[in-house]
Design a protein around this motif. Structure first.
Motif, PDB file in Angstrom:
ATOM      1  N   TYR A 298       0.205  -5.323  -7.191  1.00 39.64           N
ATOM      2  CA  TYR A 298       0.546  -4.186  -7.610  1.00 39.64           C
ATOM      3  C   TYR A 298      -0.681  -2.985  -7.435  1.00 39.64           C
ATOM      4  O   TYR A 298      -1.668  -3.604  -7.601  1.00 39.64           O
ATOM      5  N   LYS A 299      -0.289  -1.737  -7.364  1.00 40.75           N
ATOM      6  CA  LYS A 299      -1.485  -0.710  -7.153  1.00 40.75           C
ATOM      7  C   LYS A 299      -1.194   0.391  -8.155  1.00 40.75           C
ATOM      8  O   LYS A 299       0.003   0.525  -8.568  1.00 40.75           O
ATOM      9  N   ASN A 300      -2.343   1.025  -8.670  1.00 43.40           N
ATOM     10  CA  ASN A 300      -2.124   2.146  -9.618  1.00 43.40           C
ATOM     11  C   ASN A 300      -1.820   3.215  -8.811  1.00 43.40           C
ATOM     12  O   ASN A 300      -1.895   3.319  -7.637  1.00 43.40           O
ATOM     13  N   LEU A 301      -1.810   4.432  -9.514  1.00 39.09           N
ATOM     14  CA  LEU A 301      -1.327   5.838  -8.755  1.00 39.09           C
ATOM     15  C   LEU A 301      -2.300   5.986  -7.659  1.00 39.09           C
ATOM     16  O   LEU A 301      -2.107   6.935  -6.587  1.00 39.09           O
TER      17      LEU A 301
ATOM     18  N   LEU B 260      -4.374  -3.436  -8.804  1.00 39.80           N
ATOM     19  CA  LEU B 260      -4.660  -3.805 -10.052  1.00 39.80           C
ATOM     20  C   LEU B 260      -4.806  -5.226 -10.355  1.00 39.80           C
ATOM     21  O   LEU B 260      -4.368  -5.986  -9.567  1.00 39.80           O
TER      22      LEU B 260
ATOM     23  N   GLN C 178      -1.063  -7.604 -20.618  1.00 43.12           N
ATOM     24  CA  GLN C 178      -1.491  -7.124 -19.204  1.00 43.12           C
ATOM     25  C   GLN C 178      -0.159  -6.985 -18.251  1.00 43.12           C
ATOM     26  O   GLN C 178      -0.074  -6.224 -17.734  1.00 43.12           O
TER      27      GLN C 178
END
Length: 82
Positions: A55-58, A63, A71
């Motif tokens: 997953y990635k942040n905006l 991440l 978490q």
């Protein structure tokens, strides 16, 4: 049929789609999601494009893999996509 991650030689430490935490907080990573491929189509597999996305942040920054249940609970799903 063979697991695409196995055929592409994805390293064991990167080959997981689920993280489980015991009540005591111990973390276990597991591959519970697979894409299988017939040996007949093995030549079509692109190893460099075979991986388990994280997953990635905006902002598009990947991440970190959760080390604690708290978490993990912040992620959009309890599984990583395959």
């Amino acid at each position: 049929l063979k697991d695409c991650a196995y055929l592409a030689k994805v390293p064991d430490e990167e080959r997981f789609s689920y993280i489980y935490f015991t009540r005591g907080g111990q973390r276990y990573v597991q591959q519970i999601d697979y894409i299988f491929l017939s040996e007949r189509f093995r030549s079509l597999l692109v190893a460099e494009e075979t991986y388990f996305p994280r997953y990635k942040n905006l902002a598009g920054v990947t991440l970190p893999v959760p080390q604690k249940l708290e978490q993990k609970n912040l992620l959009p799903s309890d599984h990583y996509p395959v």
